[in-house]
Design an enzyme around this catalytic site. Structure first.
Site, PDB file in Angstrom:
ATOM      1  N   LYS A   1       0.545   3.284  -3.009  1.00 48.00           N
ATOM      2  CA  LYS A   1      -0.613   4.171  -3.245  1.00 48.00           C
ATOM      3  C   LYS A   1      -0.198   5.635  -3.153  1.00 48.00           C
ATOM      4  O   LYS A   1      -0.755   6.489  -3.846  1.00 48.00           O
ATOM      5  CB  LYS A   1      -1.725   3.868  -2.229  1.00 48.00           C
ATOM      6  CG  LYS A   1      -2.330   2.473  -2.385  1.00 48.00           C
ATOM      7  CD  LYS A   1      -3.203   2.117  -1.196  1.00 48.00           C
ATOM      8  CE  LYS A   1      -3.807   0.730  -1.327  1.00 48.00           C
ATOM      9  NZ  LYS A   1      -4.492   0.296  -0.098  1.00 48.00           N
TER      10      LYS A   1
ATOM     11  N   TYR B   1      -2.221  -2.120 -10.772  1.00 44.86           N
ATOM     12  CA  TYR B   1      -2.303  -2.043  -9.308  1.00 44.86           C
ATOM     13  C   TYR B   1      -1.515  -3.186  -8.653  1.00 44.86           C
ATOM     14  O   TYR B   1      -0.741  -2.978  -7.725  1.00 44.86           O
ATOM     15  CB  TYR B   1      -3.776  -2.064  -8.875  1.00 44.86           C
ATOM     16  CG  TYR B   1      -3.945  -2.085  -7.375  1.00 44.86           C
ATOM     17  CD1 TYR B   1      -3.765  -0.929  -6.619  1.00 44.86           C
ATOM     18  CD2 TYR B   1      -4.247  -3.272  -6.712  1.00 44.86           C
ATOM     19  CE1 TYR B   1      -3.890  -0.955  -5.236  1.00 44.86           C
ATOM     20  CE2 TYR B   1      -4.379  -3.300  -5.334  1.00 44.86           C
ATOM     21  CZ  TYR B   1      -4.202  -2.143  -4.600  1.00 44.86           C
ATOM     22  OH  TYR B   1      -4.312  -2.179  -3.227  1.00 44.86           O
TER      23      TYR B   1
ATOM     24  N   VAL C   1       1.014  -3.791   3.751  1.00 47.60           N
ATOM     25  CA  VAL C   1       0.875  -5.080   4.432  1.00 47.60           C
ATOM     26  C   VAL C   1       2.130  -5.949   4.365  1.00 47.60           C
ATOM     27  O   VAL C   1       2.179  -6.999   4.993  1.00 47.60           O
ATOM     28  CB  VAL C   1      -0.336  -5.906   3.936  1.00 47.60           C
ATOM     29  CG1 VAL C   1      -1.648  -5.332   4.417  1.00 47.60           C
ATOM     30  CG2 VAL C   1      -0.315  -6.099   2.440  1.00 47.60           C
TER      31      VAL C   1
ATOM     32  N   SER D   1       0.809  -1.241   0.000  1.00 49.31           N
ATOM     33  CA  SER D   1       0.000   0.000   0.000  1.00 49.31           C
ATOM     34  C   SER D   1       0.831   1.275   0.000  1.00 49.31           C
ATOM     35  O   SER D   1       0.286   2.350  -0.249  1.00 49.31           O
ATOM     36  CB  SER D   1      -0.929   0.027   1.209  1.00 49.31           C
ATOM     37  OG  SER D   1      -2.131  -0.623   0.886  1.00 49.31           O
TER      38      SER D   1
ATOM     39  N   TYR E   1      -4.543   3.455   7.347  1.00 49.80           N
ATOM     40  CA  TYR E   1      -5.869   2.817   7.270  1.00 49.80           C
ATOM     41  C   TYR E   1      -6.771   3.308   8.404  1.00 49.80           C
ATOM     42  O   TYR E   1      -6.726   4.472   8.755  1.00 49.80           O
ATOM     43  CB  TYR E   1      -5.775   1.281   7.291  1.00 49.80           C
ATOM     44  CG  TYR E   1      -4.645   0.695   6.511  1.00 49.80           C
ATOM     45  CD1 TYR E   1      -4.473   1.003   5.161  1.00 49.80           C
ATOM     46  CD2 TYR E   1      -3.746  -0.179   7.101  1.00 49.80           C
ATOM     47  CE1 TYR E   1      -3.440   0.450   4.427  1.00 49.80           C
ATOM     48  CE2 TYR E   1      -2.708  -0.740   6.374  1.00 49.80           C
ATOM     49  CZ  TYR E   1      -2.565  -0.415   5.044  1.00 49.80           C
ATOM     50  OH  TYR E   1      -1.547  -0.964   4.335  1.00 49.80           O
TER      51      TYR E   1
END
Ligand code: GLN
Length: 331
Positions: free
Chosen positions: A80, A204, A274, A77, A256
């Site tokens: 991102k 992605y 993660v 992540s 998150y």
């Protein structure tokens, strides 16, 4: 209170700092037992749950490395944040803000539910999976290779080398991607995607599978800490507006549904993944000058044992400890 670092630029103080960080890495390594490595992407379960490492690179060139700093891991992540930066550079900030909102969800990173709970005109933020997949759909190009090229180019410019794609992680994620495909189909259904779903998902999965090291994360953090500028030579790596917006989103959405707690107890813009990585950007601040890194630093943390929100458990606690002791909070 940290003592004895008034002359922390001297070699002697660097030794002291090193000892300090080594001691706390050893202490928090035991906390890895409180977490578990991610297993929903099968290959991530092969990581050693006991690993813990940190790299800090300061604006003045001082750096501290401790623990397991040599182990490569994938961005997951954290990518991102990178693709959001690249998309803002390629498509413009206002276009991106038309496509994705800037609100924390309070839901798990891979939630679909929040999209349906209340009428939304766009995904709530670029750092949960729905928003990140939407951001990826705005990257120009037809194939995943074309779309990722500016991502690799930005990373190469910042890191001084072109990172590699971890094909095993990519394939493992691709083969276990039902949930992300479900999110993708939902985004397609409601018209949030900017381009072809399959090419978007391939991009992605690959962006999440880019290999990095702790030095790489610390270096990216350092650039963000300096609003997009490389403190070594003053070169602009990304526009100031993009760097600042990314830091706002890291602070509000980067961890998150633990982002509020992280902002409260650590107080540093950060983005986790993660795989167990955390990228953190500590801007220069006006504080007690006996504290280390008052002129800003980038931090990379790695600890693949995760807490229940999907953030490195020992890594978060280590960061909290150091941020508290050294008064690194931006508040
Ligand atoms: N590749 C992961 C996924 O989409 C990234 C999630 C994460 O790091 N939180 O599920």
């Amino acid at each position: 209170m940290v003592q004895g670092i008034a002359n922390w630029n001297t070699g002697e103080t660097q030794e002291w700092l090193q000892q300090y960080v080594d001691d706390w890495v050893a202490f928090y390594r035991k906390h890895t037992n409180d977490g578990n490595v991610a297993s929903y992407i099968p290959i991530l379960a092969e990581a050693d749950p006991d690993d813990l490492g940190i790299t800090i690179i300061g604006n003045n060139g001082l750096s501290v490395r401790s623990g397991d700093t040599e182990i490569p891991f994938t961005l997951q992540s954290i990518s991102k944040a990178i693709t959001f930066i690249v998309a803002c550079m390629e498509r413009g900030v206002s276009y991106m803000l038309d496509n994705v909102d800037v609100e924390p969800t309070g839901e798990a990173f891979n939630s679909i539910m929040h999209l349906e709970m209340k009428p939304v005109k766009k995904p709530l933020n670029p750092f949960n999976n729905a928003g990140a997949i939407t951001v990826t759909s705005t990257l120009p190009g037809d194939t995943s290779e074309e779309r990722l090229e500016p991502v690799f180019q930005l990373l190469e410019k910042i890191l001084g080398y072109r990172p590699s794609l971890n094909v095993d992680v990519y394939e493992s994620e691709r083969e276990s991607s039902n949930r992300n495909r479900a999110i993708g189909y939902y985004l397609l259904e409601v018209g949030f995607l900017d381009s072809d779903l399959n090419a978007t998902l391939e991009t992605y999965f690959k962006q999440c599978s880019i290999n990095v090291t702790l030095d790489d994360l610390a270096r990216i953090g350092l650039i963000l800490a300096n609003d997009g500028m490389d403190p070594k030579n003053g070169e602009e790596m990304m526009p100031r507006q993009v760097a600042r917006l990314t830091k706002v989103l890291m602070l509000t959405c980067g961890m998150y549904d633990a982002s509020g707690k992280f902002a409260t107890y650590v107080g540093i813009p950060a983005k986790s993944g993660v795989s167990g990585g955390i990228l953190a950007a500590v801007p220069p601040r006006v504080r007690d000058e006996t504290m280390p890194f008052t002129d800003g630093c980038g931090i990379g943390v790695y600890g693949p044992a995760l807490g229940d929100k999907g953030n490195s458990i020992a890594g978060t606690r280590l960061l909290r400890h150091i941020a508290t002791q050294w008064d690194l909070s931006i508040f």
